[in-house]
Design an enzyme around this catalytic site. Structure first.
Site, PDB file in Angstrom:
ATOM      1  N   ILE A   1      -8.145 -27.279   3.059  1.00  0.00           N
ATOM      2  CA  ILE A   1      -7.522 -26.388   4.033  1.00  0.00           C
ATOM      3  C   ILE A   1      -7.584 -26.965   5.438  1.00  0.00           C
ATOM      4  O   ILE A   1      -7.379 -26.273   6.426  1.00  0.00           O
ATOM      5  CB  ILE A   1      -8.217 -24.998   4.024  1.00  0.00           C
ATOM      6  CG1 ILE A   1      -9.723 -25.144   4.311  1.00  0.00           C
ATOM      7  CG2 ILE A   1      -7.998 -24.293   2.697  1.00  0.00           C
ATOM      8  CD1 ILE A   1     -10.443 -23.810   4.472  1.00  0.00           C
ATOM      9  N   ASP A   2      -7.866 -28.277   5.540  1.00  0.00           N
ATOM     10  CA  ASP A   2      -8.164 -28.871   6.848  1.00  0.00           C
ATOM     11  C   ASP A   2      -6.970 -29.477   7.568  1.00  0.00           C
ATOM     12  O   ASP A   2      -7.089 -29.895   8.722  1.00  0.00           O
ATOM     13  CB  ASP A   2      -9.264 -29.922   6.696  1.00  0.00           C
ATOM     14  CG  ASP A   2      -8.975 -30.903   5.561  1.00  0.00           C
ATOM     15  OD1 ASP A   2      -7.819 -31.385   5.463  1.00  0.00           O
ATOM     16  OD2 ASP A   2      -9.895 -31.186   4.770  1.00  0.00           O
TER      17      ASP A   2
ATOM     18  N   HIS B   1      -4.593 -23.725  -1.127  1.00  0.00           N
ATOM     19  CA  HIS B   1      -5.549 -22.749  -0.604  1.00  0.00           C
ATOM     20  C   HIS B   1      -5.326 -22.445   0.869  1.00  0.00           C
ATOM     21  O   HIS B   1      -6.196 -21.919   1.544  1.00  0.00           O
ATOM     22  CB  HIS B   1      -6.983 -23.238  -0.863  1.00  0.00           C
ATOM     23  CG  HIS B   1      -7.319 -23.310  -2.330  1.00  0.00           C
ATOM     24  ND1 HIS B   1      -8.307 -24.115  -2.850  1.00  0.00           N
ATOM     25  CD2 HIS B   1      -6.764 -22.684  -3.403  1.00  0.00           C
ATOM     26  CE1 HIS B   1      -8.363 -23.965  -4.164  1.00  0.00           C
ATOM     27  NE2 HIS B   1      -7.430 -23.114  -4.525  1.00  0.00           N
TER      28      HIS B   1
ATOM     29  N   CYS C   1      -2.372 -12.371  12.823  1.00  0.00           N
ATOM     30  CA  CYS C   1      -2.933 -11.039  13.047  1.00  0.00           C
ATOM     31  C   CYS C   1      -2.637 -10.152  11.834  1.00  0.00           C
ATOM     32  O   CYS C   1      -1.493 -10.073  11.398  1.00  0.00           O
ATOM     33  CB  CYS C   1      -2.332 -10.407  14.302  1.00  0.00           C
ATOM     34  SG  CYS C   1      -2.738  -8.653  14.488  1.00  0.00           S
TER      35      CYS C   1
ATOM     36  N   CYS D   1      -2.935  -7.225  20.264  1.00  0.00           N
ATOM     37  CA  CYS D   1      -2.728  -5.838  19.815  1.00  0.00           C
ATOM     38  C   CYS D   1      -4.028  -5.189  19.352  1.00  0.00           C
ATOM     39  O   CYS D   1      -4.051  -4.008  19.017  1.00  0.00           O
ATOM     40  CB  CYS D   1      -1.688  -5.788  18.695  1.00  0.00           C
ATOM     41  SG  CYS D   1      -2.343  -6.149  17.054  1.00  0.00           S
TER      42      CYS D   1
ATOM     43  N   THR E   1     -11.776 -34.463  -6.835  1.00  0.00           N
ATOM     44  CA  THR E   1     -11.955 -33.105  -7.349  1.00  0.00           C
ATOM     45  C   THR E   1     -12.469 -33.172  -8.778  1.00  0.00           C
ATOM     46  O   THR E   1     -12.058 -34.036  -9.553  1.00  0.00           O
ATOM     47  CB  THR E   1     -10.641 -32.294  -7.314  1.00  0.00           C
ATOM     48  OG1 THR E   1     -10.824 -31.064  -8.027  1.00  0.00           O
ATOM     49  CG2 THR E   1      -9.484 -33.051  -7.936  1.00  0.00           C
ATOM     50  N   SER E   2     -13.380 -32.258  -9.099  1.00  0.00           N
ATOM     51  CA  SER E   2     -13.874 -32.206 -10.482  1.00  0.00           C
ATOM     52  C   SER E   2     -13.003 -31.281 -11.328  1.00  0.00           C
ATOM     53  O   SER E   2     -13.264 -31.072 -12.503  1.00  0.00           O
ATOM     54  CB  SER E   2     -15.319 -31.712 -10.501  1.00  0.00           C
ATOM     55  OG  SER E   2     -15.392 -30.437  -9.892  1.00  0.00           O
TER      56      SER E   2
ATOM     57  N   ASN F   1     -12.683 -40.007  -9.291  1.00  0.00           N
ATOM     58  CA  ASN F   1     -13.712 -39.028  -8.925  1.00  0.00           C
ATOM     59  C   ASN F   1     -15.083 -39.580  -9.272  1.00  0.00           C
ATOM     60  O   ASN F   1     -15.235 -40.285 -10.253  1.00  0.00           O
ATOM     61  CB  ASN F   1     -13.468 -37.705  -9.668  1.00  0.00           C
ATOM     62  CG  ASN F   1     -14.170 -36.543  -9.008  1.00  0.00           C
ATOM     63  OD1 ASN F   1     -14.043 -36.345  -7.799  1.00  0.00           O
ATOM     64  ND2 ASN F   1     -14.940 -35.786  -9.776  1.00  0.00           N
TER      65      ASN F   1
HETATM   66 ZN    ZN Z   1      -1.602  -8.279  16.480  1.00  0.00          ZN
END
Ligand code: ZN
Length: 243
Positions: free
Chosen positions: A105-106, A121, A129, A152, A190-191, A213
């Protein structure tokens, strides 16, 4: 160059529709820790295991603790691409690689120059928001303290797929399409223990599956080539040679 590395280089040279499927090991060489490899730090600093903190219900019920862990363990804004990221971006530039499918996710694949990156992911670089849908960057979020709030008043949620949340349909569809059309699938770092992401590999119908791996994976018996090695080092050498 060892036999395994030579064979991988030959496969990559032959490949026309290469797909790469990667996990945490791709980014550990960029200094990003695999949060699943829980070290003693967790038990000392956090009362809950990472899988609990990174779950949907925990985010809703305990956002303060979620963001304490998140800021501490999940974001590394100064990290740069590793050898794997750079090699894959180069293969895409050469028109040989059609997609990178990642469980990370980087955002480091994009930092290296890759364009078609399927982030199963999600990504820490996108934040929304939960009340009004306004978009925020990672640096917006990092400028705040505690639970980040929108103008908000709503909570700003990172666009990462938490435990108990479904993977996005459009990502799954894109991943299946890329895998089904691939002539070479390289799986690295990855495993293959996290489902449903790992189950996607069943859509690959080609004959050339290479696994890079350090430890065994659930797909070792399907692979034509297995390298128990560092994915960044192996891919960098295969694509750029010894330099
Ligand atoms: Zn907002």
């Amino acid at each position: 160059m060892g036999d395994g590395r030579k064979a991988l280089k030959d496969w990559i040279d032959d490949g026309r529709r290469i797909v790469f499927f990667g996990g945490a090991g791709v980014s550990t060489e960029s200094g990003i820790k695999d949060f699943r490899s829980a070290d003693g730090l967790y038990s000392m600093q956090y009362k809950y295991p990472p899988e609990e903190i990174l779950s949907h219900h925990f985010f809703m019920e305990n956002p303060e603790e979620f963001f304490r862990f998140y800021r501490d363990k999940m974001v590394a804004p100064d990290a740069g691409p590793s050898g794997a990221h750079l090699a894959l971006a180069e293969l895409e530039r050469q028109g040989k690689l059609t997609a990178v499918i990642t469980q990370n996710i980087d955002g480091l694949h994009q930092k290296a120059g890759s364009k078609n990156v399927i982030e199963l992911h999600g990504s820490v670089l996108r934040n929304t928001c939960v009340r009004c849908g306004k978009a925020y960057t990672l640096s917006d979020v990092l400028k705040t303290e505690g639970v980040p709030r929108c103008v908000c008043g709503g909570v700003i949620k990172p666009d990462v797929v938490l435990y108990e949340e479904a993977l996005r349909e459009e990502d799954l569809t894109a991943a299946v399409k890329a895998l089904a059309g691939a002539d070479l699938l390289i799986v690295g770092g990855t495993s293959l223990s996290v489902y449903p992401a790992a189950g996607l590999l069943h859509y690959f119908r080609g004959r050339r599956l290479a696994l890079i791996n350090r430890t065994e994976t659930g797909f070792d018996d399907r692979a034509g080539l297995i390298l128990r090695d560092k994915v960044g080092e192996v891919l960098f050498q295969a694509v750029f040679g010894d330099r």
